[in-house]
Motif scaffolding. Structure first.
Motif, PDB file in Angstrom:
ATOM      1  N   ALA A 259      43.125   8.827 -21.968  1.00 39.20           N
ATOM      2  CA  ALA A 259      42.747   9.907 -20.791  1.00 39.20           C
ATOM      3  C   ALA A 259      42.910  11.455 -21.292  1.00 39.20           C
ATOM      4  O   ALA A 259      43.805  11.948 -22.218  1.00 39.20           O
ATOM      5  CB  ALA A 259      44.223   9.800 -19.743  1.00 39.20           C
ATOM      6  N   HIS A 260      41.961  12.248 -20.896  1.00 37.79           N
ATOM      7  CA  HIS A 260      41.586  13.508 -21.521  1.00 37.79           C
ATOM      8  C   HIS A 260      41.732  14.431 -20.454  1.00 37.79           C
ATOM      9  O   HIS A 260      40.911  14.370 -19.574  1.00 37.79           O
ATOM     10  CB  HIS A 260      40.326  13.638 -22.254  1.00 37.79           C
ATOM     11  CG  HIS A 260      40.185  14.891 -22.919  1.00 37.79           C
ATOM     12  ND1 HIS A 260      40.751  15.319 -24.051  1.00 37.79           N
ATOM     13  CD2 HIS A 260      39.319  15.920 -22.632  1.00 37.79           C
ATOM     14  CE1 HIS A 260      40.448  16.636 -24.435  1.00 37.79           C
ATOM     15  NE2 HIS A 260      39.367  17.008 -23.493  1.00 37.79           N
ATOM     16  N   PRO A 261      42.423  15.589 -20.441  1.00 37.15           N
ATOM     17  CA  PRO A 261      43.399  16.121 -21.691  1.00 37.15           C
ATOM     18  C   PRO A 261      44.646  15.634 -21.487  1.00 37.15           C
ATOM     19  O   PRO A 261      45.495  15.875 -22.175  1.00 37.15           O
ATOM     20  CB  PRO A 261      43.289  17.571 -21.556  1.00 37.15           C
ATOM     21  CG  PRO A 261      43.519  17.820 -20.047  1.00 37.15           C
ATOM     22  CD  PRO A 261      42.447  16.738 -19.473  1.00 37.15           C
ATOM     23  N   PHE A 325      49.668   3.419 -18.228  1.00 37.76           N
ATOM     24  CA  PHE A 325      48.812   3.714 -16.730  1.00 37.76           C
ATOM     25  C   PHE A 325      49.737   4.295 -15.602  1.00 37.76           C
ATOM     26  O   PHE A 325      49.123   5.243 -14.786  1.00 37.76           O
ATOM     27  CB  PHE A 325      48.232   2.446 -16.235  1.00 37.76           C
ATOM     28  CG  PHE A 325      47.120   2.342 -15.242  1.00 37.76           C
ATOM     29  CD1 PHE A 325      45.865   2.878 -15.672  1.00 37.76           C
ATOM     30  CD2 PHE A 325      47.613   2.395 -14.033  1.00 37.76           C
ATOM     31  CE1 PHE A 325      45.094   2.967 -14.538  1.00 37.76           C
ATOM     32  CE2 PHE A 325      46.536   2.451 -12.929  1.00 37.76           C
ATOM     33  CZ  PHE A 325      45.197   2.768 -13.374  1.00 37.76           C
ATOM     34  N   LYS A 326      50.797   3.877 -15.537  1.00 41.17           N
ATOM     35  CA  LYS A 326      51.681   4.215 -14.451  1.00 41.17           C
ATOM     36  C   LYS A 326      52.029   5.807 -14.537  1.00 41.17           C
ATOM     37  O   LYS A 326      51.823   6.721 -13.686  1.00 41.17           O
ATOM     38  CB  LYS A 326      53.039   3.636 -13.990  1.00 41.17           C
ATOM     39  CG  LYS A 326      52.631   2.148 -13.463  1.00 41.17           C
ATOM     40  CD  LYS A 326      53.992   1.434 -13.209  1.00 41.17           C
ATOM     41  CE  LYS A 326      54.953   0.888 -14.412  1.00 41.17           C
ATOM     42  NZ  LYS A 326      56.104   0.222 -13.966  1.00 41.17           N
ATOM     43  N   ARG A 327      52.307   6.248 -15.768  1.00 39.30           N
ATOM     44  CA  ARG A 327      52.336   7.788 -16.369  1.00 39.30           C
ATOM     45  C   ARG A 327      51.148   8.477 -15.770  1.00 39.30           C
ATOM     46  O   ARG A 327      51.190   9.524 -15.392  1.00 39.30           O
ATOM     47  CB  ARG A 327      52.804   7.553 -17.650  1.00 39.30           C
ATOM     48  CG  ARG A 327      53.146   8.922 -18.046  1.00 39.30           C
ATOM     49  CD  ARG A 327      54.300   9.082 -19.327  1.00 39.30           C
ATOM     50  NE  ARG A 327      53.582   8.254 -20.289  1.00 39.30           N
ATOM     51  CZ  ARG A 327      53.093   8.673 -21.212  1.00 39.30           C
ATOM     52  NH1 ARG A 327      53.052  10.025 -21.412  1.00 39.30           N
ATOM     53  NH2 ARG A 327      52.631   8.218 -22.282  1.00 39.30           N
ATOM     54  N   MET A 331      50.689  11.612 -13.287  1.00 39.39           N
ATOM     55  CA  MET A 331      50.126  12.922 -13.747  1.00 39.39           C
ATOM     56  C   MET A 331      49.098  13.415 -13.162  1.00 39.39           C
ATOM     57  O   MET A 331      48.457  14.455 -13.272  1.00 39.39           O
ATOM     58  CB  MET A 331      49.981  12.857 -15.287  1.00 39.39           C
ATOM     59  CG  MET A 331      51.256  12.770 -16.020  1.00 39.39           C
ATOM     60  SD  MET A 331      50.830  12.784 -17.719  1.00 39.39           S
ATOM     61  CE  MET A 331      50.158  14.422 -18.154  1.00 39.39           C
ATOM     62  N   GLY A 332      48.534  12.606 -12.218  1.00 41.68           N
ATOM     63  CA  GLY A 332      47.134  12.882 -11.273  1.00 41.68           C
ATOM     64  C   GLY A 332      45.881  12.959 -12.269  1.00 41.68           C
ATOM     65  O   GLY A 332      44.999  13.330 -11.901  1.00 41.68           O
ATOM     66  N   ALA A 389      38.584   6.553 -11.056  1.00 40.23           N
ATOM     67  CA  ALA A 389      38.243   7.024 -12.168  1.00 40.23           C
ATOM     68  C   ALA A 389      39.206   7.839 -12.899  1.00 40.23           C
ATOM     69  O   ALA A 389      39.839   8.430 -12.539  1.00 40.23           O
ATOM     70  CB  ALA A 389      36.947   8.039 -11.931  1.00 40.23           C
ATOM     71  N   VAL A 390      39.011   7.766 -14.251  1.00 42.71           N
ATOM     72  CA  VAL A 390      39.739   8.552 -15.362  1.00 42.71           C
ATOM     73  C   VAL A 390      38.816   9.115 -16.429  1.00 42.71           C
ATOM     74  O   VAL A 390      38.175   8.322 -17.220  1.00 42.71           O
ATOM     75  CB  VAL A 390      40.813   7.448 -16.241  1.00 42.71           C
ATOM     76  CG1 VAL A 390      41.900   8.454 -17.018  1.00 42.71           C
ATOM     77  CG2 VAL A 390      41.770   6.838 -14.834  1.00 42.71           C
ATOM     78  N   ARG A 391      38.987  10.428 -16.442  1.00 40.99           N
ATOM     79  CA  ARG A 391      38.362  11.207 -17.567  1.00 40.99           C
ATOM     80  C   ARG A 391      39.024  10.777 -19.259  1.00 40.99           C
ATOM     81  O   ARG A 391      40.176  10.887 -19.252  1.00 40.99           O
ATOM     82  CB  ARG A 391      38.517  12.630 -17.331  1.00 40.99           C
ATOM     83  CG  ARG A 391      37.239  13.484 -18.192  1.00 40.99           C
ATOM     84  CD  ARG A 391      37.509  15.056 -17.902  1.00 40.99           C
ATOM     85  NE  ARG A 391      36.431  15.759 -18.521  1.00 40.99           N
ATOM     86  CZ  ARG A 391      36.620  16.613 -19.405  1.00 40.99           C
ATOM     87  NH1 ARG A 391      37.924  16.820 -19.885  1.00 40.99           N
ATOM     88  NH2 ARG A 391      35.601  17.193 -19.899  1.00 40.99           N
ATOM     89  N   VAL A 392      38.235  10.309 -20.031  1.00 48.30           N
ATOM     90  CA  VAL A 392      38.399   9.704 -21.129  1.00 48.30           C
ATOM     91  C   VAL A 392      37.842  10.545 -22.196  1.00 48.30           C
ATOM     92  O   VAL A 392      36.795  10.805 -22.409  1.00 48.30           O
ATOM     93  CB  VAL A 392      38.529   8.206 -21.352  1.00 48.30           C
ATOM     94  CG1 VAL A 392      39.578   7.627 -20.302  1.00 48.30           C
ATOM     95  CG2 VAL A 392      37.249   7.754 -21.366  1.00 48.30           C
TER      96      VAL A 392
END
Length: 474
Positions: A259-261, A325-327, A331-332, A389-392
């Motif tokens: 996950a970024h950032p 993943f839960k973390r 963190m949004g 979706a997760v930015r990675v």
């Protein structure tokens, strides 16, 4: 500064039978095994608290024919596991080493459970790329932090001394190549020297050393490094100075889903269960089913070196067994929406491109065959609201090449003879992933950390016990 100092003889204030450099999974497992073999042990750790690359991992150890697999009805055996490793790495690894670790790792985690109370279970609700059976074993939170904490607790309870904030810089070696002792530095600049009977290098590879990464893995020289910064290649540099053989130094584990950032590992179950990755243009760019290691380079090739991992609530439910993943959710970092168009807006990617991409994925899952990248979608459930979706970005996790060892984890020289009292385990030793990122099979890092750690500790402990036995004295 890693150095080897040649000395004819050297006096030390005290000598420890077995000294281990590094208190990650390999070092702590080695310490437990060496003590069980009857030797006194000292583990030296450069950090204030043992963490290492283990704490940054998902904490999953692959093993075949374990009791947890049998209880879950999973059919598996070491031969099948070895075949998966060799297939993923295109036959590059040493078959003897592969055979050794796949046979040793199952008994090793059962030993950790029985003797030290580590509560392993098998991940039985999804498969990792390249594994023909579900053989990943982890502790309840499925986190590397829990694994390293449990190992540290086991070592402390067993009375093993772990000396932290002790950065080993120098090995003292005599003319015959025997390691006599070492020097380590303290945070205040002071140094101490101790002698050793046997030395185990469990200080991982060189992923934190930019110069060595540029030399051996130039394609990832500018990549995010997601491993432990203490992995500076000390074992490799000491070994080379001692004439040790090395192999597959370009081998490494990458990961295409950090996950970024936020800098949090997103489990690859998001892909194996039917998710995809798109770039900032909203377009897919690769076959995500090949594996997370080789995907790192694919993500880094994309505009801005980032991508989006796309999945749904069903897959998120599987991913939530992982603490990371839960973390990320807390963190949004995990976005969600009821429609593809709304998700595209939240992601900031072109709506038309993204919606067309996801429509094609839906058609492929309906049975239209493999895509242009070679991925087969048969048997994968369609994605349904709520979409996520997760930015990675892609990252280098750790290196897989290293010092060549024998069946007792003794370091071998370039003429295939063992160095007198030097052992290597985990990332310090050449692993079973071959020379390329694509050769990394999920869990190979902890596989060699645990299996070789136990082998090295057992062999080093026995060597010291045999030295002090009455027969040895005669």
């Amino acid at each position: 500064m890693s150095e080897v100092v040649r000395v004819e003889d050297k006096a030390f204030d005290f000598t420890v039978p077995v000294v281990i450099v590094g208190a990650g999974a390999a070092g702590l497992v080695a310490g437990l095994a060496a003590q069980e073999a009857g030797a006194d042990v000292l583990v030296l750790e450069r950090d204030a608290l043992p963490r290492g690359s283990t704490a940054l991992s998902a904490g999953l150890i692959p093993a075949a024919a374990t009791r947890w697999q049998r209880e879950a009805g999973i059919a598996d055996d070491p031969e099948r596991f070895a075949s998966d490793i060799m297939s993923k790495a295109k036959g590059e690894p040493d078959p003897a080493l592969v055979d050794l670790v796949v046979r040793e790792v199952g008994p090793a985690i059962e030993w950790l459970s029985d003797a030290y109370g580590l509560a392993f279970s098998v991940v039985d609700d999804f498969s990792y790329p390249g594994h023909s059976a579900r053989r990943m074993h982890g502790l309840p939170s499925r986190s590397g932090e829990e694994l390293i904490d449990a190992l540290r607790g086991a070592a402390e309870a067993a009375g093993i001394e772990i000396l932290c904030e002790a950065h080993v810089t120098t090995l003292f070696v005599n003319d015959s190549g025997r390691v006599l002792g070492l020097r380590f530095a303290r945070p205040d600049g002071t140094t101490e020297e101790i002698g050793c009977g046997q030395l185990i290098l469990a200080c991982n590879g060189y992923g934190g050393n930019k110069e060595l990464v540029n030399r051996h893995i130039p394609s990832l020289a500018q990549a995010l490094y997601f491993g432990h910064p203490g992995n500076q290649g000390d074992a490799l540099l000491w070994g080379e100075a001692l004439g040790a053989a090395t192999r597959h130094l370009s081998g490494h584990q990458g990961h295409g889903s950090v996950a970024h950032p936020a800098g949090i590992l997103i489990t690859w179950a998001t892909m194996t269960e039917g998710g995809v990755q798109v770039n900032i243009r909203g377009e897919r760019f690769s076959n995500e089913s090949q594996g997370y290691s080789e995907q790192a380079a694919e993500v880094l090739k994309q505009p801005e070196g980032v991508a989006w991992a796309i999945f749904d609530e069903r897959i998120a439910g599987i991913a939530r067994q992982f603490e990371d993943f839960k973390r990320a959710e807390a963190m949004g970092a995990v976005l969600s929406a009821e429609t593809w168009d709304d998700l595209a807006v939240r992601m900031g990617v072109p709506v038309e491109n993204f919606s067309a991409t996801m429509a094609e994925v839906t058609r492929l899952k309906a049975g239209e065959g493999k895509d242009s990248f070679g991925r087969h979608f048969e048997g994968l459930a369609p994605l349904s609201p709520r979409f996520m979706a997760v930015r990675v970005t892609g990252a280098l996790f750790h290196t897989q090449g290293g010092l060549v060892i024998d069946r007792d984890a003794r370091v071998m020289d370039t003429s295939s003879a063992p160095l007198d009292n030097l052992f290597a385990a985990g990332g310090a030793a050449c692993g079973v992933s071959g020379s390329k990122a694509a050769g990394y099979l999920s869990g190979n890092g902890l596989l060699t950390a645990v299996a070789l750690g136990r082998i090295a500790g057992r062999a080093a402990g026995r060597a010291e016990v045999e030295k002090s036995s009455p027969d040895a004295a005669r």
